[in-house]
Design a protein around this motif. Structure first.
Motif, PDB file in Angstrom:
ATOM      1  N   UNK A   1       0.812  -1.206   0.000  1.00 13.17           N
ATOM      2  CA  UNK A   1       0.000   0.000   0.000  1.00 13.17           C
ATOM      3  C   UNK A   1       0.847   1.258   0.000  1.00 13.17           C
ATOM      4  N   UNK A   2       0.172   2.398   0.100  1.00  9.62           N
ATOM      5  CA  UNK A   2       0.846   3.692   0.094  1.00  9.62           C
ATOM      6  C   UNK A   2       0.194   4.663   1.074  1.00  9.62           C
ATOM      7  N   UNK A   3       1.006   5.607   1.524  1.00  9.97           N
ATOM      8  CA  UNK A   3       0.534   6.727   2.341  1.00  9.97           C
ATOM      9  C   UNK A   3       1.025   7.996   1.664  1.00  9.97           C
ATOM     10  N   UNK A   4       0.121   8.947   1.480  1.00  8.96           N
ATOM     11  CA  UNK A   4       0.447  10.207   0.825  1.00  8.96           C
ATOM     12  C   UNK A   4       0.255  11.334   1.832  1.00  8.96           C
ATOM     13  N   UNK A   5       1.293  12.114   2.023  1.00  8.33           N
ATOM     14  CA  UNK A   5       1.228  13.274   2.912  1.00  8.33           C
ATOM     15  C   UNK A   5       1.299  14.516   2.030  1.00  8.33           C
ATOM     16  N   UNK A   6       0.281  15.351   2.114  1.00 10.82           N
ATOM     17  CA  UNK A   6       0.214  16.574   1.316  1.00 10.82           C
ATOM     18  C   UNK A   6       0.313  17.764   2.260  1.00 10.82           C
ATOM     19  N   UNK A   7       1.295  18.606   2.013  1.00 16.14           N
ATOM     20  CA  UNK A   7       1.492  19.798   2.832  1.00 16.14           C
ATOM     21  C   UNK A   7       0.599  20.924   2.323  1.00 16.14           C
ATOM     22  N   UNK A   8      -0.318  21.392   3.175  1.00 15.81           N
ATOM     23  CA  UNK A   8      -1.143  22.553   2.820  1.00 15.81           C
ATOM     24  C   UNK A   8      -0.354  23.840   3.052  1.00 15.81           C
ATOM     25  N   UNK A   9       0.322  23.889   4.191  1.00 12.05           N
ATOM     26  CA  UNK A   9       1.182  25.011   4.567  1.00 12.05           C
ATOM     27  C   UNK A   9       2.090  24.503   5.686  1.00 12.05           C
ATOM     28  N   UNK A  10       2.849  25.363   6.340  1.00 11.80           N
ATOM     29  CA  UNK A  10       3.805  24.864   7.330  1.00 11.80           C
ATOM     30  C   UNK A  10       3.142  24.278   8.580  1.00 11.80           C
ATOM     31  N   UNK A  11       1.877  24.556   8.815  1.00 13.66           N
ATOM     32  CA  UNK A  11       1.194  24.044  10.009  1.00 13.66           C
ATOM     33  C   UNK A  11       0.240  22.889   9.745  1.00 13.66           C
ATOM     34  N   UNK A  12      -0.212  22.729   8.509  1.00 11.05           N
ATOM     35  CA  UNK A  12      -1.291  21.784   8.214  1.00 11.05           C
ATOM     36  C   UNK A  12      -0.941  20.861   7.053  1.00 11.05           C
ATOM     37  N   UNK A  13      -1.334  19.604   7.207  1.00  7.80           N
ATOM     38  CA  UNK A  13      -1.134  18.649   6.122  1.00  7.80           C
ATOM     39  C   UNK A  13      -2.324  17.699   6.054  1.00  7.80           C
ATOM     40  N   UNK A  14      -2.323  16.919   5.002  1.00 10.51           N
ATOM     41  CA  UNK A  14      -3.350  15.905   4.758  1.00 10.51           C
ATOM     42  C   UNK A  14      -2.651  14.558   4.689  1.00 10.51           C
ATOM     43  N   UNK A  15      -3.275  13.537   5.253  1.00  6.89           N
ATOM     44  CA  UNK A  15      -2.763  12.168   5.146  1.00  6.89           C
ATOM     45  C   UNK A  15      -3.834  11.310   4.481  1.00  6.89           C
ATOM     46  N   UNK A  16      -3.441  10.683   3.376  1.00  4.94           N
ATOM     47  CA  UNK A  16      -4.295   9.736   2.671  1.00  4.94           C
ATOM     48  C   UNK A  16      -3.579   8.391   2.609  1.00  4.94           C
ATOM     49  N   UNK A  17      -4.311   7.326   2.462  1.00  7.11           N
ATOM     50  CA  UNK A  17      -3.715   5.991   2.518  1.00  7.11           C
ATOM     51  C   UNK A  17      -4.524   5.034   1.662  1.00  7.11           C
ATOM     52  N   UNK A  18      -3.839   3.996   1.212  1.00  9.92           N
ATOM     53  CA  UNK A  18      -4.482   2.968   0.413  1.00  9.92           C
ATOM     54  C   UNK A  18      -3.758   1.650   0.656  1.00  9.92           C
ATOM     55  N   UNK A  19      -4.495   0.658   1.049  1.00  9.63           N
ATOM     56  CA  UNK A  19      -3.959  -0.693   1.183  1.00  9.63           C
ATOM     57  C   UNK A  19      -4.444  -1.473  -0.022  1.00  9.63           C
ATOM     58  N   UNK A  20      -3.530  -1.846  -0.899  1.00 10.70           N
ATOM     59  CA  UNK A  20      -3.910  -2.473  -2.146  1.00 10.70           C
ATOM     60  C   UNK A  20      -3.998  -3.985  -2.104  1.00 10.70           C
ATOM     61  N   UNK A  21      -3.382  -4.597  -1.119  1.00 10.26           N
ATOM     62  CA  UNK A  21      -3.344  -6.047  -1.058  1.00 10.26           C
ATOM     63  C   UNK A  21      -4.375  -6.556  -0.052  1.00 10.26           C
ATOM     64  N   UNK A  22      -5.380  -7.257  -0.546  1.00 11.18           N
ATOM     65  CA  UNK A  22      -6.490  -7.730   0.289  1.00 11.18           C
ATOM     66  C   UNK A  22      -6.053  -8.649   1.427  1.00 11.18           C
ATOM     67  N   UNK A  23      -4.965  -9.381   1.233  1.00 14.85           N
ATOM     68  CA  UNK A  23      -4.505 -10.342   2.253  1.00 14.85           C
ATOM     69  C   UNK A  23      -4.174  -9.676   3.581  1.00 14.85           C
TER      70      UNK A  23
END
Length: 152
Positions: A47-69
């Motif tokens: 899987x993957x985790x994506x961290x997106x920086x909005x500005x120096x104080x705030x970010x977004x964390x998204x994630x995806x687990x691609x393997x069903x096992x």
């Protein structure tokens, strides 16, 4: 795929598209991390985790687990907790945002286990031009409410 019913992706992406996405993320100071599971001395990219920086104080964390096992084993919950720790300790963000479809119970549970709070409305920090076909819930985690996972 079954993952696509729980996320807002309607297009299939090629390996070239994914490489371009990765390179653009690096240039824009966003971070893409792989989730790997070690089994029999072999690393499996699950899987993957994506961290997106909005500005120096705030970010977004998204994630995806691609393997069903590896679903329902706490792997993604733990990996996201490690990413949260990196956001607070290394990148020094003060707030972390995330979102999930109301129908994605695994994602909602992951955010709850990592102590995110549900927000009553879409935060202004998100791009207001985004429009999704399905209903999203928005979440926020502050440094103060973060609980580091002790499992490893």
């Amino acid at each position: 795929t079954s993952n696509q019913k729980n996320i807002e992706i309607s297009k299939k992406y090629s390996l070239i598209d994914l490489r371009k996405f990765y390179e653009n993320s690096k240039k824009s100071k966003n971070f893409l991390y792989g989730i790997f599971y070690l089994k029999n001395r072999k690393k499996n990219h699950i899987g993957n985790i994506h961290i997106i920086s909005f500005n120096q104080n705030n970010c977004y964390v998204g994630y995806l687990l691609g393997n069903k096992k590896y679903r329902n084993k706490g792997v993604t919950t733990f990996a996201v907790n490690l990413a949260i720790n990196k956001c607070f300790e290394f990148y020094k963000f003060k707030n972390i945002y995330s979102n999930s479809l109301t129908s994605n119970y695994a994602s909602l549970n992951l955010l709850k286990k990592n102590n995110f709070s549900i927000l009553s409305k879409k935060p202004k920090i998100f791009n207001s031009k985004e429009s999704f076909k399905r209903k999203l819930l928005y979440f926020k985690l502050t440094r103060k409410s973060y609980i580091k996972n002790q499992k490893g």
